[in-house]
Write a protein that holds these residues in place. Structure first.
Motif, mmCIF file in Angstrom:
data_model
loop_
_atom_site.group_PDB
_atom_site.id
_atom_site.type_symbol
_atom_site.label_atom_id
_atom_site.label_comp_id
_atom_site.label_asym_id
_atom_site.label_seq_id
_atom_site.Cartn_x
_atom_site.Cartn_y
_atom_site.Cartn_z
ATOM 1 N N VAL A 5 0.876 -1.232 0.113
ATOM 2 C CA VAL A 5 0.075 -0.277 -0.104
ATOM 3 C C VAL A 5 0.838 1.195 -0.131
ATOM 4 O O VAL A 5 1.793 1.173 0.963
ATOM 5 N N ALA A 20 -4.212 9.781 6.620
ATOM 6 C CA ALA A 20 -4.050 8.817 5.401
ATOM 7 C C ALA A 20 -3.107 7.897 5.945
ATOM 8 O O ALA A 20 -3.215 6.567 5.705
ATOM 9 N N TYR A 70 -4.870 5.271 8.042
ATOM 10 C CA TYR A 70 -5.710 4.155 7.380
ATOM 11 C C TYR A 70 -4.774 3.284 6.836
ATOM 12 O O TYR A 70 -5.246 1.986 6.518
ATOM 13 N N ALA A 71 -4.041 3.702 5.962
ATOM 14 C CA ALA A 71 -3.002 2.752 5.423
ATOM 15 C C ALA A 71 -2.264 1.743 6.161
ATOM 16 O O ALA A 71 -2.077 0.703 5.623
ATOM 17 N N MET A 104 -4.932 -0.944 6.500
ATOM 18 C CA MET A 104 -5.112 -1.448 5.300
ATOM 19 C C MET A 104 -4.122 -2.374 4.862
ATOM 20 O O MET A 104 -4.338 -3.649 4.623
ATOM 21 N N ALA A 106 -2.919 -0.381 -3.929
ATOM 22 C CA ALA A 106 -3.636 0.965 -3.644
ATOM 23 C C ALA A 106 -2.868 2.029 -3.184
ATOM 24 O O ALA A 106 -1.692 1.727 -3.032
ATOM 25 N N VAL A 142 -3.038 5.522 -0.977
ATOM 26 C CA VAL A 142 -3.960 6.481 -0.101
ATOM 27 C C VAL A 142 -3.330 7.778 0.288
ATOM 28 O O VAL A 142 -2.024 7.914 0.615
ATOM 29 N N SER A 151 -7.097 14.209 2.049
ATOM 30 C CA SER A 151 -7.755 15.384 1.113
ATOM 31 C C SER A 151 -7.119 16.632 1.648
ATOM 32 O O SER A 151 -6.302 16.816 2.702
ATOM 33 N N ALA A 186 -6.708 10.715 -8.547
ATOM 34 C CA ALA A 186 -7.869 9.665 -8.665
ATOM 35 C C ALA A 186 -8.239 9.703 -10.184
ATOM 36 O O ALA A 186 -8.660 8.799 -10.687
ATOM 37 N N PRO A 245 -6.174 1.773 -7.623
ATOM 38 C CA PRO A 245 -7.223 2.186 -6.627
ATOM 39 C C PRO A 245 -6.791 3.414 -5.892
ATOM 40 O O PRO A 245 -5.437 3.151 -5.336
ATOM 41 N N VAL A 269 -7.451 5.808 -2.817
ATOM 42 C CA VAL A 269 -8.307 5.845 -1.256
ATOM 43 C C VAL A 269 -8.017 7.563 -0.826
ATOM 44 O O VAL A 269 -6.899 7.877 -0.519
ATOM 45 N N ILE A 274 -8.618 10.075 2.184
ATOM 46 C CA ILE A 274 -9.037 10.155 3.557
ATOM 47 C C ILE A 274 -9.325 11.521 4.007
ATOM 48 O O ILE A 274 -8.658 12.213 3.759
#
Length: 173
Positions: free
Chosen positions: A40, A53, A56-57, A60, A140, A142, A145, A162, A168, A170, A172
């Protein structure tokens, strides 16, 4: 020493031909640790949104049983400002932030849950994150924002990534 030469080994392999094009440089740059294949990728600059982020990563990567590739993109500033266009020339700004971030991450307890590496790049953030994702065949990317006026004016990294990424993304909040 005068009159004494050390012979070159016969089996010495040349890494890159200085006269060859950028393809040779890409091939030498793309060698990465195979332990982090299908990991990731997370963009990290120490900001609050990048910390979310990263959190979250980490989760993940732990759930996927893979490694975490933390990417810090060093600052580059445009030499000219073009209305609505990409600036053609960039100037590298010395950035010692990667060293500081590396030390902070090395001392972080929450990163003990997954194997991780820190990769420093310079250039356009979106391009570099996607390139690292491609090199590591990442599952992915990550990113956090953007909540500032700069993101509203020039477009957020998350939005641009994106639209152009081949894997993908992601985002956050």
């Amino acid at each position: 020493m005068a009159g004494h030469e050390i012979p070159e080994p016969v089996d010495r392999e040349q890494v890159a031909d200085p006269l060859s094009g950028p393809r040779a440089a890409e091939q030498t740059r793309s060698s990465c640790d195979p332990a982090f294949r299908h990991g990731v990728v997370v963009g990290f600059d120490g900001s609050t949104s990048s910390e979310r982020a990263l959190a979250y990563a980490i989760g993940m990567a732990r759930r996927l049983g893979s490694g975490l590739i933390i990417v810090h993109v060093a600052n580059r500033l445009p030499t000219t400002v073009w209305a609505g266009c990409e600036p053609p020339v960039f100037v590298d700004v010395p950035d010692h932030r990667t060293e500081v971030l590396g030390l902070e991450l090395a001392c972080a307890d929450y990163l003990a849950e997954v194997p991780w590496i820190l990769v420093e790049r310079g250039g356009d953030i979106c391009h570099e994150l996607e390139e690292v994702g491609q090199e590591y065949s990442a599952d992915a990317i990550v990113v956090g924002s953007t909540h500032g006026i700069v993101g509203r004016i020039f477009g957020s990294v998350a939005g641009r990534l994106a639209r152009r990424a081949q894997r993908p993304v992601v985002v956050i909040p």
